[in-house]
Design a protein around this motif. Structure first.
Motif: not given
Length: 359
Positions: A227-230, A239-252, A290-292
């Motif tokens: 659902k979060i597209n990985g 650094g950064g990828e774990d925060d991006d993952m958290a943001a993806r989870i919340i966004s869904q 970028v990530s969002p």
């Protein structure tokens, strides 16, 4: 012709009897495997399991019998200890509990590069730990072997995709090789929402690093990861990828859950910072700008890699991979602004072409 037609039912009956006794022999063989080795190799079963019997709740109550912390050893297991572990799991690092009809099916994904000293310590600890929890699991070591910076997130995506070619795993735990669980009550399973498991680490005095921290060890159901597209494939270096993952989870509209800080305790093995895993100094700009904008187009659906080899070792499955850098598209005006924010001329970061020459 009449004699031939009369013989046909007899031949058919004999064939059915032979098939029956053959299957009974296979069942006896599997029971002997269970009795002698405490496991059975799901991959090599050549008869179907009766799925209607997988309805018992024996394994779901395992947490009630678990109590206390486990010993942390900072040295690799001895030869005899490694042999004992190898005798307890199926080749490739797969374990199936005995007397447990409905275990959680968990793929342990370990992003890896240049941590040869830590790997045996991790394996010597994690296998006995997981066995106590009566789960069906397999350990996948996703080993990046190329000239790029380390990309933990892309390796997690690779592990997710490749492990599903082996088995229909329902739970995925992404696990750093230097992080060892201390309390067996910290269950390696996937609840209704994504779970951050490494809540309290000794390196940070057993305190949560910061409120949104989602690193070290995390657990997601298959449907949640899809659902979060990985994870984003754009975070090269540390650094950064774990925060991006958290943001993806919340966004869904998913929630991040955590076990109790008294239970979710980990020891981190000491190590030097690798040359190929330097700090990603652009991670904060990437996270903000970028990530969002690329969550739907960057992740599982644009992952670009080549499998070098897949090897079933006695205690784990090694997936050797080469990663390729990927570009991503945004509107022209935003790329121009982003280029200025990152101190770049043009759009070299944001509109990057796929480059395989650095492999």
């Amino acid at each position: 012709m009449q004699k031939k037609s009369q013989c046909f039912p007899i031949i058919l009956c004999l064939a059915i009897l032979l098939l029956y006794f053959h299957n009974m022999s296979l069942l006896r063989t599997m029971k002997e495997l269970q009795k002698n080795f405490k496991v059975f190799p799901l991959r090599n079963l050549i008869f179907s399991l009766n799925l209607s019997e997988l309805n018992k709740s024996y394994c779901k109550n395992i947490s009630k019998s678990l109590n206390g912390t486990v010993e942390i050893k900072h040295q690799a297991p001895s030869f005899s200890e490694r042999k004992a572990l190898a005798d307890s799991v199926f080749v490739g690092g797969e374990y199936v509990p005995v007397g447990c009809d409905n275990p959680d099916h968990v793929a342990i994904i370990v992003p890896f590069r240049d941590r040869a000293e830590q790997l045996p310590v991790f394996l010597g600890h994690i296998h006995p730990f997981l066995m106590l929890q009566s789960i069906h699991y397999r350990i996948y070591l996703v080993d990046q072997q190329d000239n790029n910076e380390f990309n933990r997130a892309a390796l997690m995506n690779v592990g997710f995709k490749e492990s599903l070619k082996d088995f229909n795993w329902t739970c995925f735990i992404f696990h750093d090789v230097d992080t060892l669980p201390e309390d067996v009550r910290n269950l390696y399973s996937c609840p209704d929402q994504p779970r951050h498991m490494a809540v309290a680490i000794d390196k940070w005095n057993y305190k949560l690093l910061y409120p949104a921290y989602f690193g070290g060890v995390v657990a997601l159901r298959r449907e949640h990861y899809e659902k979060i597209n990985g994870l984003s494939n754009q975070f090269w270096g540390w650094g950064g990828e774990d925060d991006d993952m958290a943001a993806r989870i919340i966004s869904q509209n998913l929630s991040i859950t955590r076990p109790s800080q008294d239970v979710a305790r980990y020891t981190m093995l000491k190590h030097k910072h690798e040359e190929g895993n330097k700090e990603n100094k652009e991670r904060f700009e990437m996270l903000e700008y970028v990530s969002p904008r690329i969550q739907k187009t960057d992740g599982l659906n644009n992952l670009n890699y080549t499998i070098v080899s897949i090897t079933e070792e006695p205690l784990f499955t090694r997936v050797v991979v080469r990663l390729f850098r990927l570009g991503y598209n945004t509107d022209k005006r935003w790329r121009h602004v982003m280029g200025k924010r990152l101190g770049r001329k043009g759009t070299s970061l944001v509109k990057m072409k796929t480059d395989k020459s650095d492999i």
